[in-house]
Enzyme design. Sequence first.
Site, mmCIF file in Angstrom:
data_model
loop_
_atom_site.group_PDB
_atom_site.id
_atom_site.type_symbol
_atom_site.label_atom_id
_atom_site.label_comp_id
_atom_site.label_asym_id
_atom_site.label_seq_id
_atom_site.Cartn_x
_atom_site.Cartn_y
_atom_site.Cartn_z
ATOM 1 N NE ARG A 17 -21.531 24.612 -97.991
ATOM 2 C CZ ARG A 17 -20.821 24.001 -97.068
ATOM 3 N NH1 ARG A 17 -19.824 23.226 -97.426
ATOM 4 N NH2 ARG A 17 -21.099 24.171 -95.798
ATOM 5 N N GLY A 25 -20.698 27.210 -89.009
ATOM 6 C CA GLY A 25 -19.858 27.870 -88.005
ATOM 7 C C GLY A 25 -19.824 29.384 -88.147
ATOM 8 C CE LYS A 85 -19.169 18.198 -78.881
ATOM 9 N NZ LYS A 85 -18.054 18.809 -79.591
ATOM 10 N N GLY A 103 -25.455 23.741 -89.442
ATOM 11 C CA GLY A 103 -25.352 22.636 -90.405
ATOM 12 C C GLY A 103 -26.506 21.644 -90.310
HETATM 13 P P1 ADP Z 1 -26.326 22.636 -85.873
HETATM 14 O O1 ADP Z 1 -25.376 21.941 -86.820
HETATM 15 O O2 ADP Z 1 -27.672 22.838 -86.468
HETATM 16 O O3 ADP Z 1 -25.730 23.869 -85.253
HETATM 17 P P2 ADP Z 1 -25.446 20.937 -83.741
HETATM 18 O O4 ADP Z 1 -24.258 20.588 -84.571
HETATM 19 O O5 ADP Z 1 -25.224 21.756 -82.536
HETATM 20 O O6 ADP Z 1 -26.566 21.621 -84.664
HETATM 21 O O7 ADP Z 1 -26.166 19.626 -83.219
HETATM 22 C C1 ADP Z 1 -26.681 18.649 -84.073
HETATM 23 C C2 ADP Z 1 -26.668 17.322 -83.375
HETATM 24 O O8 ADP Z 1 -27.264 17.410 -82.091
HETATM 25 C C3 ADP Z 1 -27.450 16.282 -84.119
HETATM 26 O O9 ADP Z 1 -26.570 15.339 -84.653
HETATM 27 C C4 ADP Z 1 -28.382 15.678 -83.064
HETATM 28 O O10 ADP Z 1 -28.424 14.275 -83.121
HETATM 29 C C5 ADP Z 1 -27.724 16.126 -81.777
HETATM 30 N N1 ADP Z 1 -28.688 16.145 -80.671
HETATM 31 C C6 ADP Z 1 -29.838 16.840 -80.571
HETATM 32 N N2 ADP Z 1 -30.478 16.559 -79.426
HETATM 33 C C7 ADP Z 1 -29.715 15.670 -78.772
HETATM 34 C C8 ADP Z 1 -29.835 14.980 -77.525
HETATM 35 N N3 ADP Z 1 -30.897 15.169 -76.726
HETATM 36 N N4 ADP Z 1 -28.857 14.111 -77.185
HETATM 37 C C9 ADP Z 1 -27.798 13.941 -77.994
HETATM 38 N N5 ADP Z 1 -27.620 14.546 -79.170
HETATM 39 C C10 ADP Z 1 -28.569 15.411 -79.554
HETATM 40 MG MG MG Z 2 -23.438 21.072 -86.480
#
Ligand code: ADP
Ligand code: MG
Length: 394
Positions: free
Chosen positions: A37, A374, A198, A351
């Site tokens: 960053r 976010g 999620k 993230g």
């Molecule tokens: P980003 O930060 O890239 O937007 P998210 O915060 O939405 O991604 O999700 C990241 C998390 O999703 C990771 O910690 C990963 O372990 C979890 N994850 C991915 N696939 C699964 C799954 N099938 N079941 C549970 N958790 C999952």
């Molecule tokens: Mg995330």
Amino acid sequence: MRKKTIGDVEVNGKRVFVRVDFNVPFDEAGQITDDTRIRSALPTIQKLIEGGARVIVASHLGRPKGKPVDELRLKPVADRLAELLGSTVISADDCVGPKAEEAVAALRDGDVLLLENLRFHAEEEKNDPSFAEQLASLADIFVNDAFGTAHRAHASTEGITHHLPSVAGLLMEKELQSLGELLTAPSRPFACVFGGAKVSDKVGMILNMLQRVDVVLVGGGLAATFLKARGLEVGESLVEDDMLEEARTIMAESERSSVPVILPLDVLVAREVKRGARMRVVQATSVPAGWGIADIGPRTIEHFFGKLESCKTIMWNGPMGVYEVPQFSLGTRCLINYVAATDAKSVIGGGSSVDAVQEMGLADIVTHVSTGGGATLELLEKGTLPGVEALNDS
Ligand code: ADP
Ligand code: MG
């Protein structure tokens, strides 16, 4: 979203307030563990120094909840910034009031000052008008280079713009260009790959992007909620039951607009989501009771590659599985490799997703790695952000 940038203003001899995102991680010994960053803001700061500005840098760090917390002082960040710039960075003990004013008054053209943590004052996150005015009184021009904080209307990202000419920094400009292009003029075919934990975090973004893309691929934890919404058994998989309706809305929208939302054909299921757990590959239609989805399967990976093959633009957000555990990281790593290897314009945001690309050492090969977390998701959902709206139009 065309906004003025630092190229549009004369900064020579001017006091320039630069809002950056120096919210970097520290280890227990107080050492910065990742200075990405800080590095990301260097081009803007360097350009201002070269332009003869008196550079006043400001950031938040952590969650001090409105009062000074010694562990969240920005001094170590100032030291790292000085190291990276190869020049002195002056530190102030506060971001407003006499200490900040004295430090600013002593600046000469080309000097760099880092103010103390903005969130030591509760007024920052409340976007308090008189606090914003105090911040603004330190400077002649406002530059926002904190893309990662632009989804929050805080005093240093929104309030301050009511008092000063306000423009985007180079990092902000790059983010708005790359993400803006996805929203307005992507080269086609254009695919979005969504994964992660999620559905609730991502419904808005998926619905908005569904109107702009040619195909959507869904993996990760999201997929289980979609599969369940289609009436399938998903065993112990992570499911958000209160999002089943939203998942159905997304699939109905996909039907209506004839933009396919493609779910996994096969999945890697495990007894437990931990290292060394028993696992096997099954059809997505037959997840056994007592097992949970931990990654996409090999046929799905190949199927996804097939869908991406002809694409000229690929946007990816969210791991395909629980990639933190090596045995569930194959889907994510294959996807990243593919995205890095393709000639298509590739944008990665989020993230965890960005962490994963960096871990694989491929961040420089992807067309754009968005620093926003976010903010990136919200921009792709709403098309703009409060901290961006507040800047002067070009
Ligand atoms: P980003 O930060 O890239 O937007 P998210 O915060 O939405 O991604 O999700 C990241 C998390 O999703 C990771 O910690 C990963 O372990 C979890 N994850 C991915 N696939 C699964 C799954 N099938 N079941 C549970 N958790 C999952
Ligand atoms: Mg995330």
